[in-house]
Design a protein around this motif. Sequence first.
Motif, PDB file in Angstrom:
ATOM      1  N   ILE A 230       0.840  -1.207   0.000  1.00  0.00           N
ATOM      2  CA  ILE A 230       0.000   0.000   0.000  1.00  0.00           C
ATOM      3  C   ILE A 230       0.872   1.253   0.000  1.00  0.00           C
ATOM      4  CG2 ILE A 230      -1.663   1.355   1.334  1.00  0.00           C
ATOM      5  CD1 ILE A 230      -2.734  -1.414   2.373  1.00  0.00           C
TER       6      ILE A 230
ATOM      7  N   VAL B 205      -8.067  -4.977   2.708  1.00  0.00           N
ATOM      8  CA  VAL B 205      -7.017  -4.646   3.657  1.00  0.00           C
ATOM      9  C   VAL B 205      -7.455  -5.179   5.021  1.00  0.00           C
ATOM     10  CG1 VAL B 205      -5.737  -2.750   4.734  1.00  0.00           C
ATOM     11  CG2 VAL B 205      -6.467  -2.541   2.360  1.00  0.00           C
TER      12      VAL B 205
ATOM     13  N   ALA C 137      -5.016  -1.383   8.022  1.00  0.00           N
ATOM     14  CA  ALA C 137      -5.750  -0.123   7.823  1.00  0.00           C
ATOM     15  C   ALA C 137      -5.481   0.863   8.956  1.00  0.00           C
ATOM     16  CB  ALA C 137      -7.253  -0.388   7.705  1.00  0.00           C
TER      17      ALA C 137
ATOM     18  N   LEU D 129      -6.796   5.375   4.529  1.00  0.00           N
ATOM     19  CA  LEU D 129      -7.453   4.138   4.126  1.00  0.00           C
ATOM     20  C   LEU D 129      -8.891   4.060   4.638  1.00  0.00           C
ATOM     21  CD1 LEU D 129      -4.606   1.483   4.475  1.00  0.00           C
ATOM     22  CD2 LEU D 129      -5.485   2.565   2.405  1.00  0.00           C
TER      23      LEU D 129
ATOM     24  N   SER E  69      -3.732 -10.733   8.222  1.00  0.00           N
ATOM     25  CA  SER E  69      -3.980 -10.978   6.796  1.00  0.00           C
ATOM     26  C   SER E  69      -3.884 -12.460   6.462  1.00  0.00           C
ATOM     27  CB  SER E  69      -2.986 -10.181   5.936  1.00  0.00           C
ATOM     28  OG  SER E  69      -3.212  -8.793   6.069  1.00  0.00           O
TER      29      SER E  69
END
Length: 181
Positions: free
Chosen positions: A16, A36, A41, A59, A101
């Motif tokens: 990002i 995300v 974020a 974000l 993630s």
Amino acid sequence: MKTTVLKCLLLDADVIIYLFKIGSWKAFMDRFDVFVSSTVANEVCFYRNSIGNQISIDLKGEYKSGKIKILDMDAEKAYNVVYSTINRDTGPELHMGEIESIALMMEKDYSNLILCTGDGGAIIAACLLGIKERIISLEEGMTRGGMKKDIKKQFTKRWMRKWKKQGEINLIQGIGLHKGK
């Protein structure tokens, strides 16, 4: 990589920040459904331009406008998903955004997500968890999205192959896994 269409990308913080830095964030978002993790974020707030000025990244504003989707998983659950297989002491170093993630990708509801990162530890972790086919380099993502740009070494296909190879070796040798896994 399977012959599925590359569309839903879960982006790591390094990707990002780099997309903003090279001025390709908007073009990237136009080509993919961008996801995300909530930790990423919350952590990604700015980047430094070529002369060192701090430029903000919003974000949450991108989320409110519907341009990205933010996915959330309880931190303890994410940690347990990843570290039930990977040994915390001998496995790759991971930041909480990467842990969340990767844990999200292990969930059945998110089996369509592809993680885009340049972080060697995250790449090795994906290999150890059996999801190496669902992790790509930024270069590959940009190529598939019809974007051409010279990018930093850590975001190239070559870099990704290097870390996937190391992850495969670690998996075969049991390095970074709990004994008996």
